[in-house]
Design an enzyme around this catalytic site. Structure first.
Site, PDB file in Angstrom:
ATOM      1  N   CYS A 321       0.833  -1.204   0.000  1.00 25.39           N
ATOM      2  CA  CYS A 321       0.000   0.000   0.000  1.00 25.39           C
ATOM      3  C   CYS A 321       0.873   1.261   0.000  1.00 25.39           C
ATOM      4  O   CYS A 321       1.526   1.557  -0.987  1.00 25.39           O
ATOM      5  CB  CYS A 321      -0.979  -0.023   1.165  1.00 25.39           C
ATOM      6  SG  CYS A 321      -2.354   1.131   0.972  1.00 25.39           S
ATOM      7  N   HIS A 419      -3.548  -5.356   1.283  1.00 24.64           N
ATOM      8  CA  HIS A 419      -3.353  -5.635   2.705  1.00 24.64           C
ATOM      9  C   HIS A 419      -3.777  -7.082   2.969  1.00 24.64           C
ATOM     10  O   HIS A 419      -4.618  -7.635   2.272  1.00 24.64           O
ATOM     11  CB  HIS A 419      -4.212  -4.706   3.558  1.00 24.64           C
ATOM     12  CG  HIS A 419      -3.758  -3.288   3.563  1.00 24.64           C
ATOM     13  ND1 HIS A 419      -2.595  -2.885   4.174  1.00 24.64           N
ATOM     14  CD2 HIS A 419      -4.311  -2.168   3.027  1.00 24.64           C
ATOM     15  CE1 HIS A 419      -2.457  -1.586   4.032  1.00 24.64           C
ATOM     16  NE2 HIS A 419      -3.482  -1.119   3.331  1.00 24.64           N
TER      17      HIS A 419
END
Length: 464
Positions: A321, A419
C-alpha cells in the site's frame, strides 16, 4: 440466545485473544458463533467481502469461529488521526471525522441504537455471541456512555469474564478494583476472573487467588501462560513486544498503518527504526502509511532508506500500500493531502502514484499471481485474497497481479495495494520456502489458543 463477554482490567490485557479462543472453542463444539465488539478504537481495519471496514481483531475472531466477517461484528469503529480527532466508521462506512471531546456529547445516543440493532441481528442469527469489551471495564468517568462495556453489558446481560495481565504487575489489585467499581446492576453478571500472561510458576499465585476469591465471591477460572500466537494487534503498543532479531525486516515508518499485515511473520520478523541497518535481513518490507509523502521524506533522509536503495537487487524489497507508493519513481499530489506537489520516490519501481481526489478505495479482492516477482513467483498462477484501503492511483509497468502491483525488471523489488497478503497460506509458504523457514498458519494459532484456554480454564462455571 446465550452470550459471553470478555472484559478486561486494562487495554491489551488479552481480551481479543481470549474472545477468539472462545469463538474457536464454541465452533468446535458445534455452535454457530459470532464475535461482537460494540465500539473499537483501532489503527488497523479489515475490509469485508461487502467492502465494509471493521476492526482487524473482530475479523480474525470471525475466522476463528469459521465464519465470514461482517460489519455487525464491530458496528462502531474509531480510527485515530491525532489531536483528539478520529475517523468515525459506523456499520462499516466512514461517516466523517469526530473530535473525542464532542463525540461523547453528540453521537452517543445514536450510536447506542446502532450497537443494539447490530447485536440483536447477530443474536437472532447465531447460537452464541462472544462479546469483547474495550480497555478497562471500570472507567467510572464514562459509565453512562461506555458503549463497549457497561452499555452492552446492561443491554445483552451476558456472562462476564474479567481478564487481567499479570505480566504488567498488580493483577490482583486490578481484578479486585475493576470488579469493585462496576455498577451494582452489572456485578451479578461477572462469573469469573482470568489471570493472563504468566511467565513463571502458577503455584506462587495460590494464596493471592484464594484471597481474591474470598474478597469478591468470584472464582478465578484459571491462569494462562504468556501466549505469543500472532493474534493481530489493534494499535502500535504491541510493536514494542516484537523481538530484535529476525530475517524479515519491516520498516517502522513514523506514520505506519496496518502493521497487522505482518503478524503472521512475527516469529521471524523485526521492526527497523529509521536509524538502524539491514544487517541480518534477507527480506525488507515497507508497510502502509497514514501519510505517504511525509513518510517518504522521512525514509529518504534516513540511514535506513539509503541502505534500502543501495541493496535493492541484492535482497527482496516489498512495498504494501503506502510502502508500494513510496517505492515508485514519482508521487504527485494534486492538492489532496499536502497541496500541489511532486515528490521523487525511492525509484525502485517504474511506476507513478497520483493523488487526484480525496476518495479512499475500500474493497476486498481476490487476485491471481501473474508477474515476475521474487517469492511470489513460487505461486505463479495461484490466487490470493486481500483488501485495499488506500487513496491514490498508481500507474505501473510489469504488474504482479491482473490489475495491481508492480515489479522491477529482476523481480527483486515489488509492491502491491493488497493488505492481508501474508495471511494467505500460499504466500506464507512461498516466503518460508525462499527463506528456508516455516511460518505458522492462521488455522494453527486459532486451534492453539483454543487448546490452551480449554485446557487451563474451568469452563464448567460458564456451563461450557
Amino acid at each position: 440466545m446465550p452470550s459471553l463477554m470478555v472484559g478486561g482490567t486494562t487495554s491489551s490485557a488479552g481480551k481479543s485473544l481470549l474472545a477468539a479462543a472462545f469463538c474457536r472453542i464454541l465452533a468446535r463444539r458445534g455452535y454457530d458463533v459470532a464475535p461482537f465488539k460494540a465500539q473499537n478504537m483501532s489503527l488497523n481495519s479489515f475490509v469485508t467481502s461487502k467492502g465494509k471496514e471493521i476492526a482487524i481483531a473482530q475479523a480474525y475472531q470471525a475466522f476463528a469461529a469459521g465464519i465470514e466477517p461482517d460489519e455487525r461484528m464491530n458496528p462502531v469503529l474509531l480510527k485515530p488521526k491525532g489531536n483528539f480527532v478520529s475517523q468515525l466508521v459506523v456499520m462499516g462506512e466512514a461517516v466523517g471525522d469526530v473530535d473525542s471531546r464532542k463525540y461523547y456529547g453528540v453521537k452517543v445516543e445514536w450510536l447506542k441504537r446502532v450497537v443494539e440493532e447490530a447485536y440483536l441481528s447477530l443474536a437472532e442469527e447465531y447460537d452464541f455471541v462472544v462479546i469483547e469489551g474495550a480497555g478497562g471495564m471500570a472507567e467510572i468517568n464514562l459509565y453512562e456512555r461506555d458503549l463497549p462495556n457497561i452499555h452492552i453489558a446492561r443491554f445483552a446481560r451476558p456472562d462476564i469474564l474479567i481478564v487481567g495481565d499479570i505480566d504488567r504487575g498488580g493483577v490482583f489489585a486490578s481484578l479486585y478494583g475493576t470488579y469493585a467499581l462496576l455498577p451494582d446492576d452489572v456485578k451479578p453478571l461477572v462469573k469469573g476472573f482470568v489471570i493472563n500472561r504468566l511467565r513463571g510458576r502458577e503455584d506462587v499465585l495460590e494464596s493471592g487467588i484464594r484471597e481474591l476469591e474470598r474478597l469478591t465471591g468470584i472464582r478465578v477460572l484459571g491462569v494462562l501462560p504468556y501466549l505469543d500466537y500472532n493474534f493481530p494487534s489493534e494499535d502500535s503498543l504491541n510493536i514494542e513486544e516484537w523481538g530484535a532479531e529476525g530475517t524479515v525486516g519491516i520498516v517502522r515508518l513514523p506514520r505506519v498503518s496496518n502493521f497487522t499485515d505482518f503478524e503472521p511473520l512475527r516469529e521471524h520478523a523485526r521492526f527497523l527504526s529509521l536509524n538502524s541497518s539491514l544487517n541480518g535481513c534477507e527480506v525488507v518490507i515497507i508497510p502502509g502509511s497514514k501519510d505517504t509523502i511525509a513518510d517518504l521524506k522521512a525514509l529518504k533522509s534516513s540511514k535506513l532508506g539509503e541502505e534500502i536503495v543501495r541493496k535493492a537487487g541484492e535482497i527482496p524489497v516489498i512495498g504494501i500500500c503506502g510502502g508500494y507508493q513510496i517505492m515508485c519513481r514519482e508521487l504527485v499530489d494534486m492538492g489532496v493531502e499536502h497541496g500541489r506537489i511532486r515528490a521523487k520516490g525511492l525509484g525502485l519501481l517504474d511506476a507513478v502514484t497520483e493523488f487526484r481526489e480525496y476518495r479512499k478505495r475500500t474493497v476486498q479482492v481476490e487476485k491471481r499471481v501473474n508477474g515476475n516477482a521474487v517469492i511470489l513467483d513460487r505461486i505463479r498462477g495461484e490466487k490470493v485474497w486481500g483488501y485495499e484501503i488506500h487513496k491514490g492511483i498508481t500507474r505501473a509497468s510489469n504488474p504482479i497481479f491482473e490489475d495491481d502491483g508492480c515489479a522491477s525488471e529482476d523481480g527483486m523489488c515489488w509492491g502491491t495495494y493488497l493488505h492481508g497478503l501474508f495471511w494467505n497460506e500460499n504466500v506464507l509458504r512461498a516466503l518460508g520456502g525462499y527463506l528456508g523457514i516455516k511460518f505458522r498458519q492462521k488455522e494453527d494459532w486459532a486451534d492453539l489458543i483454543a487448546d490452551e484456554v480449554e485446557g487451563r480454564l474451568d469452563l464448567g462455571v460458564l456451563g461450557l
